[in-house]
Design a protein around this motif. Structure first.
Motif, PDB file in Angstrom:
ATOM      1  N   GLY A 167       0.830  -1.199   0.000  1.00 61.45           N
ATOM      2  CA  GLY A 167       0.000   0.000   0.000  1.00 61.45           C
ATOM      3  C   GLY A 167       0.863   1.246   0.000  1.00 61.45           C
ATOM      4  O   GLY A 167       2.084   1.199   0.063  1.00 61.45           O
ATOM      5  N   SER A 168       0.178   2.375  -0.048  1.00 61.10           N
ATOM      6  CA  SER A 168       0.907   3.635  -0.111  1.00 61.10           C
ATOM      7  C   SER A 168       1.008   4.281   1.267  1.00 61.10           C
ATOM      8  O   SER A 168       0.268   3.946   2.185  1.00 61.10           O
ATOM      9  CB  SER A 168       0.226   4.606  -1.085  1.00 61.10           C
ATOM     10  OG  SER A 168      -0.974   5.070  -0.523  1.00 61.10           O
ATOM     11  N   VAL A 169       1.888   5.224   1.381  1.00 54.72           N
ATOM     12  CA  VAL A 169       2.055   5.973   2.621  1.00 54.72           C
ATOM     13  C   VAL A 169       0.785   6.763   2.910  1.00 54.72           C
ATOM     14  O   VAL A 169       0.334   6.833   4.054  1.00 54.72           O
ATOM     15  CB  VAL A 169       3.273   6.913   2.520  1.00 54.72           C
ATOM     16  CG1 VAL A 169       3.397   7.785   3.754  1.00 54.72           C
ATOM     17  CG2 VAL A 169       4.541   6.130   2.295  1.00 54.72           C
ATOM     18  N   ASP A 170       0.187   7.345   1.867  1.00 56.32           N
ATOM     19  CA  ASP A 170      -1.039   8.122   2.052  1.00 56.32           C
ATOM     20  C   ASP A 170      -2.158   7.285   2.657  1.00 56.32           C
ATOM     21  O   ASP A 170      -2.876   7.743   3.551  1.00 56.32           O
ATOM     22  CB  ASP A 170      -1.508   8.718   0.721  1.00 56.32           C
ATOM     23  CG  ASP A 170      -0.557   9.772   0.196  1.00 56.32           C
ATOM     24  OD1 ASP A 170       0.098  10.437   1.025  1.00 56.32           O
ATOM     25  OD2 ASP A 170      -0.475   9.920  -1.034  1.00 56.32           O
ATOM     26  N   GLU A 171      -2.317   6.050   2.176  1.00 54.53           N
ATOM     27  CA  GLU A 171      -3.345   5.167   2.740  1.00 54.53           C
ATOM     28  C   GLU A 171      -3.069   4.891   4.219  1.00 54.53           C
ATOM     29  O   GLU A 171      -3.985   4.893   5.045  1.00 54.53           O
ATOM     30  CB  GLU A 171      -3.388   3.858   1.967  1.00 54.53           C
ATOM     31  CG  GLU A 171      -3.901   3.980   0.556  1.00 54.53           C
ATOM     32  CD  GLU A 171      -3.709   2.701  -0.233  1.00 54.53           C
ATOM     33  OE1 GLU A 171      -3.231   1.693   0.340  1.00 54.53           O
ATOM     34  OE2 GLU A 171      -4.022   2.708  -1.435  1.00 54.53           O
ATOM     35  N   HIS A 172      -1.836   4.650   4.546  1.00 58.23           N
ATOM     36  CA  HIS A 172      -1.463   4.373   5.936  1.00 58.23           C
ATOM     37  C   HIS A 172      -1.749   5.593   6.825  1.00 58.23           C
ATOM     38  O   HIS A 172      -2.313   5.449   7.909  1.00 58.23           O
ATOM     39  CB  HIS A 172       0.012   3.986   6.027  1.00 58.23           C
ATOM     40  CG  HIS A 172       0.475   3.712   7.417  1.00 58.23           C
ATOM     41  ND1 HIS A 172       0.116   2.575   8.109  1.00 58.23           N
ATOM     42  CD2 HIS A 172       1.244   4.448   8.260  1.00 58.23           C
ATOM     43  CE1 HIS A 172       0.655   2.617   9.317  1.00 58.23           C
ATOM     44  NE2 HIS A 172       1.352   3.753   9.429  1.00 58.23           N
ATOM     45  N   ILE A 173      -1.404   6.781   6.373  1.00 58.35           N
ATOM     46  CA  ILE A 173      -1.633   7.998   7.154  1.00 58.35           C
ATOM     47  C   ILE A 173      -3.127   8.227   7.354  1.00 58.35           C
ATOM     48  O   ILE A 173      -3.572   8.554   8.451  1.00 58.35           O
ATOM     49  CB  ILE A 173      -0.979   9.222   6.479  1.00 58.35           C
ATOM     50  CG1 ILE A 173       0.536   9.055   6.404  1.00 58.35           C
ATOM     51  CG2 ILE A 173      -1.356  10.510   7.180  1.00 58.35           C
ATOM     52  CD1 ILE A 173       1.216   8.950   7.748  1.00 58.35           C
ATOM     53  N   ARG A 174      -3.913   8.043   6.302  1.00 60.77           N
ATOM     54  CA  ARG A 174      -5.369   8.195   6.440  1.00 60.77           C
ATOM     55  C   ARG A 174      -5.922   7.215   7.475  1.00 60.77           C
ATOM     56  O   ARG A 174      -6.789   7.547   8.263  1.00 60.77           O
ATOM     57  CB  ARG A 174      -6.055   7.971   5.089  1.00 60.77           C
ATOM     58  CG  ARG A 174      -6.081   9.208   4.241  1.00 60.77           C
ATOM     59  CD  ARG A 174      -7.004   9.032   3.022  1.00 60.77           C
ATOM     60  NE  ARG A 174      -6.358   9.659   1.898  1.00 60.77           N
ATOM     61  CZ  ARG A 174      -5.702   9.037   0.927  1.00 60.77           C
ATOM     62  NH1 ARG A 174      -5.660   7.729   0.899  1.00 60.77           N
ATOM     63  NH2 ARG A 174      -5.117   9.706  -0.026  1.00 60.77           N
ATOM     64  N   ARG A 175      -5.404   5.974   7.456  1.00 55.40           N
ATOM     65  CA  ARG A 175      -5.892   4.946   8.382  1.00 55.40           C
ATOM     66  C   ARG A 175      -5.533   5.292   9.827  1.00 55.40           C
ATOM     67  O   ARG A 175      -6.361   5.172  10.727  1.00 55.40           O
ATOM     68  CB  ARG A 175      -5.299   3.592   7.994  1.00 55.40           C
ATOM     69  CG  ARG A 175      -5.896   2.439   8.773  1.00 55.40           C
ATOM     70  CD  ARG A 175      -5.449   1.073   8.269  1.00 55.40           C
ATOM     71  NE  ARG A 175      -4.005   0.901   8.393  1.00 55.40           N
ATOM     72  CZ  ARG A 175      -3.166   0.809   7.358  1.00 55.40           C
ATOM     73  NH1 ARG A 175      -3.617   0.868   6.130  1.00 55.40           N
ATOM     74  NH2 ARG A 175      -1.880   0.648   7.555  1.00 55.40           N
ATOM     75  N   ILE A 176      -4.333   5.785  10.080  1.00 51.53           N
ATOM     76  CA  ILE A 176      -3.959   6.070  11.469  1.00 51.53           C
ATOM     77  C   ILE A 176      -4.551   7.388  11.964  1.00 51.53           C
ATOM     78  O   ILE A 176      -4.607   7.619  13.169  1.00 51.53           O
ATOM     79  CB  ILE A 176      -2.431   6.057  11.678  1.00 51.53           C
ATOM     80  CG1 ILE A 176      -1.738   7.152  10.875  1.00 51.53           C
ATOM     81  CG2 ILE A 176      -1.870   4.694  11.353  1.00 51.53           C
ATOM     82  CD1 ILE A 176      -0.256   7.279  11.172  1.00 51.53           C
ATOM     83  N   ARG A 177      -5.013   8.260  11.077  1.00 49.27           N
ATOM     84  CA  ARG A 177      -5.622   9.517  11.493  1.00 49.27           C
ATOM     85  C   ARG A 177      -7.118   9.403  11.773  1.00 49.27           C
ATOM     86  O   ARG A 177      -7.721  10.361  12.240  1.00 49.27           O
ATOM     87  CB  ARG A 177      -5.393  10.594  10.438  1.00 49.27           C
ATOM     88  CG  ARG A 177      -3.987  11.106  10.422  1.00 49.27           C
ATOM     89  CD  ARG A 177      -3.844  12.225   9.455  1.00 49.27           C
ATOM     90  NE  ARG A 177      -2.510  12.807   9.532  1.00 49.27           N
ATOM     91  CZ  ARG A 177      -2.052  13.712   8.710  1.00 49.27           C
ATOM     92  NH1 ARG A 177      -2.812  14.160   7.726  1.00 49.27           N
ATOM     93  NH2 ARG A 177      -0.840  14.180   8.838  1.00 49.27           N
ATOM     94  N   GLN A 178      -7.704   8.259  11.502  1.00 47.11           N
ATOM     95  CA  GLN A 178      -9.124   8.090  11.769  1.00 47.11           C
ATOM     96  C   GLN A 178      -9.351   8.060  13.284  1.00 47.11           C
ATOM     97  O   GLN A 178      -8.487   7.619  14.047  1.00 47.11           O
ATOM     98  CB  GLN A 178      -9.637   6.822  11.140  1.00 47.11           C
ATOM     99  CG  GLN A 178      -9.676   6.901   9.639  1.00 47.11           C
ATOM    100  CD  GLN A 178     -10.217   5.631   9.014  1.00 47.11           C
ATOM    101  OE1 GLN A 178     -10.549   4.695   9.715  1.00 47.11           O
ATOM    102  NE2 GLN A 178     -10.296   5.617   7.698  1.00 47.11           N
ATOM    103  N   PRO A 179     -10.531   8.539  13.712  1.00 46.83           N
ATOM    104  CA  PRO A 179     -10.806   8.517  15.161  1.00 46.83           C
ATOM    105  C   PRO A 179     -10.818   7.095  15.718  1.00 46.83           C
ATOM    106  O   PRO A 179     -11.162   6.146  15.033  1.00 46.83           O
ATOM    107  CB  PRO A 179     -12.194   9.147  15.270  1.00 46.83           C
ATOM    108  CG  PRO A 179     -12.566   9.612  13.929  1.00 46.83           C
ATOM    109  CD  PRO A 179     -11.603   9.081  12.943  1.00 46.83           C
TER     110      PRO A 179
END
Length: 80
Positions: A64-76
């Protein structure tokens, strides 16, 4: 070329441009030589970004991409 510490503070861009042109600049403070500003010349082979920063390429083995990972960890967080 000779410059004062005040010149260094107020005209650093121009002094660095002179150094980029290959000039050496002697820095004086109250009329006494304090330092010399010279062009930087690396004695070793140019480093690649991976050699310069050990974390470069950190995601090379990840799926996966870094962007996907960042979006996933920023979710509440979900609390039970």
């Amino acid at each position: 070329m000779e410059a004062t510490t005040k010149d260094m503070r107020l005209h650093s861009r121009e002094l660095l441009a002179a150094v980029d042109r290959g000039e050496e600049i002697e820095i004086t403070y109250r009329g006494h030589l304090r330092a010399r500003l010279v062009p930087y010349r690396s004695t070793s082979a140019p480093q690649t970004r991976a050699d310069h920063n050990p974390l470069f390429g950190l995601w090379r083995d990840q799926q996966g991409s870094v962007d996907e990972h960042i979006r996933r960890i920023r979710q509440p967080r979900e609390f039970d």
